[in-house]
Write a protein that holds these residues in place. Structure first.
Motif, PDB file in Angstrom:
ATOM      1  N   ALA A  78      36.106  64.961  51.784  1.00 49.86           N
ATOM      2  CA  ALA A  78      36.170  64.669  53.232  1.00 49.86           C
ATOM      3  C   ALA A  78      36.734  63.266  53.481  1.00 49.86           C
ATOM      4  O   ALA A  78      37.489  63.048  54.422  1.00 49.86           O
ATOM      5  N   LEU A  79      36.377  62.330  52.610  1.00 54.17           N
ATOM      6  CA  LEU A  79      36.896  60.959  52.764  1.00 54.17           C
ATOM      7  C   LEU A  79      38.402  60.947  52.530  1.00 54.17           C
ATOM      8  O   LEU A  79      39.162  60.319  53.263  1.00 54.17           O
ATOM      9  N   GLN A  80      38.817  61.667  51.500  1.00 52.06           N
ATOM     10  CA  GLN A  80      40.261  61.698  51.206  1.00 52.06           C
ATOM     11  C   GLN A  80      41.042  62.327  52.358  1.00 52.06           C
ATOM     12  O   GLN A  80      42.159  61.931  52.652  1.00 52.06           O
ATOM     13  N   ARG A 118      25.386  42.775  37.789  1.00 53.02           N
ATOM     14  CA  ARG A 118      26.089  41.816  38.651  1.00 53.02           C
ATOM     15  C   ARG A 118      27.342  41.279  37.959  1.00 53.02           C
ATOM     16  O   ARG A 118      28.414  41.185  38.511  1.00 53.02           O
ATOM     17  N   ARG A 119      27.151  40.923  36.695  1.00 55.83           N
ATOM     18  CA  ARG A 119      28.241  40.316  35.939  1.00 55.83           C
ATOM     19  C   ARG A 119      29.423  41.293  35.803  1.00 55.83           C
ATOM     20  O   ARG A 119      30.572  40.914  35.988  1.00 55.83           O
ATOM     21  N   VAL A 120      29.115  42.544  35.480  1.00 52.77           N
ATOM     22  CA  VAL A 120      30.194  43.520  35.327  1.00 52.77           C
ATOM     23  C   VAL A 120      30.869  43.776  36.685  1.00 52.77           C
ATOM     24  O   VAL A 120      32.094  43.724  36.808  1.00 52.77           O
ATOM     25  N   ASN A 121      30.050  44.035  37.710  1.00 53.99           N
ATOM     26  CA  ASN A 121      30.618  44.396  39.011  1.00 53.99           C
ATOM     27  C   ASN A 121      31.443  43.271  39.633  1.00 53.99           C
ATOM     28  O   ASN A 121      32.519  43.511  40.189  1.00 53.99           O
ATOM     29  N   ASP A 122      30.919  42.057  39.558  1.00 62.75           N
ATOM     30  CA  ASP A 122      31.604  40.952  40.227  1.00 62.75           C
ATOM     31  C   ASP A 122      32.733  40.357  39.391  1.00 62.75           C
ATOM     32  O   ASP A 122      33.526  39.573  39.891  1.00 62.75           O
ATOM     33  N   GLY A 123      32.760  40.715  38.123  1.00 64.30           N
ATOM     34  CA  GLY A 123      33.779  40.154  37.235  1.00 64.30           C
ATOM     35  C   GLY A 123      35.113  40.895  37.320  1.00 64.30           C
ATOM     36  O   GLY A 123      35.315  41.770  38.163  1.00 64.30           O
ATOM     37  N   LYS A 124      35.987  40.513  36.398  1.00 65.55           N
ATOM     38  CA  LYS A 124      37.355  41.075  36.376  1.00 65.55           C
ATOM     39  C   LYS A 124      37.335  42.588  36.215  1.00 65.55           C
ATOM     40  O   LYS A 124      38.080  43.301  36.859  1.00 65.55           O
ATOM     41  N   LEU A 125      36.452  43.067  35.331  1.00 65.82           N
ATOM     42  CA  LEU A 125      36.420  44.506  35.046  1.00 65.82           C
ATOM     43  C   LEU A 125      36.035  45.309  36.294  1.00 65.82           C
ATOM     44  O   LEU A 125      36.722  46.267  36.667  1.00 65.82           O
ATOM     45  N   GLY A 126      34.955  44.897  36.928  1.00 65.23           N
ATOM     46  CA  GLY A 126      34.495  45.611  38.127  1.00 65.23           C
ATOM     47  C   GLY A 126      35.580  45.647  39.194  1.00 65.23           C
ATOM     48  O   GLY A 126      35.811  46.678  39.838  1.00 65.23           O
ATOM     49  N   GLN A 127      36.257  44.533  39.367  1.00 69.88           N
ATOM     50  CA  GLN A 127      37.292  44.462  40.401  1.00 69.88           C
ATOM     51  C   GLN A 127      38.507  45.311  40.031  1.00 69.88           C
ATOM     52  O   GLN A 127      39.118  45.954  40.881  1.00 69.88           O
ATOM     53  N   ARG A 128      38.810  45.365  38.719  1.00 73.15           N
ATOM     54  CA  ARG A 128      39.935  46.204  38.282  1.00 73.15           C
ATOM     55  C   ARG A 128      39.613  47.688  38.484  1.00 73.15           C
ATOM     56  O   ARG A 128      40.462  48.477  38.882  1.00 73.15           O
ATOM     57  N   LEU A 129      38.372  48.067  38.229  1.00 65.22           N
ATOM     58  CA  LEU A 129      37.988  49.471  38.419  1.00 65.22           C
ATOM     59  C   LEU A 129      38.163  49.892  39.887  1.00 65.22           C
ATOM     60  O   LEU A 129      38.609  50.995  40.173  1.00 65.22           O
ATOM     61  N   LEU A 130      37.828  48.978  40.796  1.00 65.23           N
ATOM     62  CA  LEU A 130      37.972  49.321  42.220  1.00 65.23           C
ATOM     63  C   LEU A 130      39.419  49.694  42.556  1.00 65.23           C
ATOM     64  O   LEU A 130      39.675  50.574  43.366  1.00 65.23           O
ATOM     65  N   LYS A 131      40.353  49.028  41.902  1.00 64.57           N
ATOM     66  CA  LYS A 131      41.786  49.266  42.183  1.00 64.57           C
ATOM     67  C   LYS A 131      42.215  50.695  41.807  1.00 64.57           C
ATOM     68  O   LYS A 131      43.200  51.211  42.337  1.00 64.57           O
ATOM     69  N   LEU A 132      41.459  51.302  40.869  1.00 62.36           N
ATOM     70  CA  LEU A 132      41.816  52.662  40.447  1.00 62.36           C
ATOM     71  C   LEU A 132      41.630  53.670  41.579  1.00 62.36           C
ATOM     72  O   LEU A 132      42.115  54.793  41.511  1.00 62.36           O
ATOM     73  N   LEU A 133      40.906  53.261  42.615  1.00 63.01           N
ATOM     74  CA  LEU A 133      40.616  54.198  43.705  1.00 63.01           C
ATOM     75  C   LEU A 133      41.778  54.312  44.695  1.00 63.01           C
ATOM     76  O   LEU A 133      41.897  55.304  45.407  1.00 63.01           O
ATOM     77  N   GLU A 134      42.628  53.299  44.729  1.00 64.25           N
ATOM     78  CA  GLU A 134      43.672  53.284  45.759  1.00 64.25           C
ATOM     79  C   GLU A 134      44.654  54.450  45.669  1.00 64.25           C
ATOM     80  O   GLU A 134      44.953  55.065  46.684  1.00 64.25           O
ATOM     81  N   PRO A 135      45.124  54.793  44.459  1.00 65.37           N
ATOM     82  CA  PRO A 135      46.022  55.966  44.400  1.00 65.37           C
ATOM     83  C   PRO A 135      45.342  57.263  44.843  1.00 65.37           C
ATOM     84  O   PRO A 135      46.004  58.261  45.103  1.00 65.37           O
ATOM     85  N   LYS A 136      44.025  57.253  44.950  1.00 60.97           N
ATOM     86  CA  LYS A 136      43.287  58.442  45.405  1.00 60.97           C
ATOM     87  C   LYS A 136      43.039  58.403  46.908  1.00 60.97           C
ATOM     88  O   LYS A 136      42.235  59.165  47.449  1.00 60.97           O
ATOM     89  N   GLY A 137      43.675  57.463  47.580  1.00 64.30           N
ATOM     90  CA  GLY A 137      43.569  57.407  49.044  1.00 64.30           C
ATOM     91  C   GLY A 137      42.323  56.706  49.542  1.00 64.30           C
ATOM     92  O   GLY A 137      41.911  56.905  50.689  1.00 64.30           O
ATOM     93  N   MET A 138      41.705  55.909  48.676  1.00 66.55           N
ATOM     94  CA  MET A 138      40.512  55.189  49.143  1.00 66.55           C
ATOM     95  C   MET A 138      40.516  53.742  48.658  1.00 66.55           C
ATOM     96  O   MET A 138      41.165  53.421  47.663  1.00 66.55           O
ATOM     97  N   ILE A 139      39.769  52.924  49.367  1.00 63.12           N
ATOM     98  CA  ILE A 139      39.644  51.522  48.973  1.00 63.12           C
ATOM     99  C   ILE A 139      38.180  51.255  48.629  1.00 63.12           C
ATOM    100  O   ILE A 139      37.280  51.636  49.389  1.00 63.12           O
ATOM    101  N   GLY A 140      37.972  50.630  47.480  1.00 62.68           N
ATOM    102  CA  GLY A 140      36.614  50.257  47.084  1.00 62.68           C
ATOM    103  C   GLY A 140      36.282  48.907  47.697  1.00 62.68           C
ATOM    104  O   GLY A 140      36.919  47.902  47.384  1.00 62.68           O
ATOM    105  N   LEU A 141      35.309  48.893  48.596  1.00 61.33           N
ATOM    106  CA  LEU A 141      34.999  47.647  49.319  1.00 61.33           C
ATOM    107  C   LEU A 141      33.920  46.815  48.660  1.00 61.33           C
ATOM    108  O   LEU A 141      33.905  45.590  48.796  1.00 61.33           O
ATOM    109  N   ALA A 142      32.973  47.483  47.993  1.00 59.14           N
ATOM    110  CA  ALA A 142      31.831  46.725  47.445  1.00 59.14           C
ATOM    111  C   ALA A 142      31.069  47.583  46.452  1.00 59.14           C
ATOM    112  O   ALA A 142      31.204  48.810  46.440  1.00 59.14           O
TER     113      ALA A 142
END
Ligand code: LMR
Length: 334
Positions: A78-80, A118-142
């Motif tokens: 539904a989000l997509q 906290r460390r994983v989510n707020d670090g480089k890895l967590g932020q890079r994982l969020l970017k994987l969502l964009e090609p799926k039509g969504m943005i990871g906000l938090a």
């Protein structure tokens, strides 16, 4: 005469529609599957309160708790499609839409405590994982926290052998499937809203979830035993439809981003307390017997679950698991 009346009515309607349409708020539907009285439910309400305040009512945020709009898999679809604008699915639920990397969070015992999360989510890895969502039509906000999982069934779960042949409800994650199979259990994917009834009627024998989720769905009332295993973690990615977000007027997007930052802080601050209160309530109810693992039993669980890491490497890659573990170790030495 009749035509004149119709024409006059049409002009009046246009005059009314004009300004009214200009003032119509932007509607943002936030759908999720758990109860209002949970870290996620309260976080969503906080975002509504702040988002509407900061945009001076230009955005109307409708929060739909308890799968009242969509169940697990449907909500991501539904989000997509843009039928809903915001969700906060658990990390475990992104596999079916093709973002399997979030299943790394499901590896048993990979996250020792909240600092590591906290460390994983707020670090480089967590932020890079969020970017994987964009090609799926969504943005990871938090990232929003829930907490560490309990394991429950109608028989005591102390040793890995105790799982043998039991049917366990899992979320839609292949890594959780591997985890249950490593224990000799039979995993069954099921929407969160269906778990209570499935436990009550014996469709499944057991389940794993956080105290706040178990308590608010009354699962403890239909499970004789609950093991304080902390074997895994449930957390969320707050996602929005990319087109909706990109099309927002810039000032509105800025205010909603501010509301999200504050709601995230709030939700992550209350998550531990919400879970410990839910655990205390379940203990008080006396409806399920709590089991604390001995050090030797915990070691046996870890040993039985170690092969999941090799299996999961084929799905999420070994390098991702290594990177995740490195971040976690960094938290331990900080
Ligand atoms: C579950 O399905 O067990 C959880 O993902 C529910 C939730 O959103 O916490």
């Amino acid at each position: 005469m009749r035509n004149v009346v119709i024409a006059t009515a049409a002009v009046a309607a246009l005059v009314l529609v004009g300004p009214a349409a200009a003032q119509a708020p932007i509607v943002l539907k936030f759908s999720h599957v758990v109860a209002p009285d949970t870290p996620k439910g309260k976080g969503a309400e906080k975002f509504k309160e702040l988002g509407e305040k900061y945009t001076n009512g230009k955005v109307k945020i409708e929060v739909y708790h308890n799968s009242s709009l969509y169940k697990d898999k449907e909500e991501l679809e539904a989000l997509q499609l843009g039928a809903v604008q915001m969700l906060a699915p658990s990390n475990s639920k992104f596999g079916p839409i093709g973002v399997k990397e979030f299943e790394v969070y499901d590896l048993p015992f990979i996250l020792p405590n909240k600092n590591a999360v906290r460390r994983v989510n707020d670090g480089k890895l967590g932020q890079r994982l969020l970017k994987l969502l964009e090609p799926k039509g969504m943005i990871g906000l938090a990232y929003w926290d829930n907490g560490f999982k309990l394991m429950s069934a109608n028989k005591p779960l102390r040793e890995p052998e105790d799982f043998k042949g039991l049917k366990f409800r899992i979320q839609s994650s292949k890594v959780l499937d591997m985890q249950m199979r490593a224990l000799g259990a039979l995993p069954q994917i099921m929407a969160f809203s269906e778990v209570y009834q499935a436990l009550q009627t014996g469709v499944v024998d057991g389940q794993e979830n956080t105290p706040s989720n178990m308590y608010t769905q009354k699962m403890h009332e239909v499970q004789k035993y609950t093991t304080l295993s902390d074997h895994g973690y449930i957390g969320y990615v707050v996602v929005t439809n990319k087109k909706f977000w990109d099309d927002l007027p810039a000032d509105i997007r800025t205010q909603l981003t501010k509301a999200m930052t504050e709601a995230t802080k709030y939700s992550n601050e209350i998550s531990e307390k919400e879970n410990s209160e839910a655990l205390a309530e379940m203990k008080k109810s006396g409806k399920t017997e709590f089991i604390t693992l001995t050090a030797a039993q915990k070691t046996a669980w870890k040993k039985a679950l170690q092969p999941v890491y090799e299996d999961a490497a084929k799905r999420v890659t070994k390098s991702l698991i290594d990177e995740f573990e490195k971040e976690v170790q960094g938290a331990a030495t900080n």
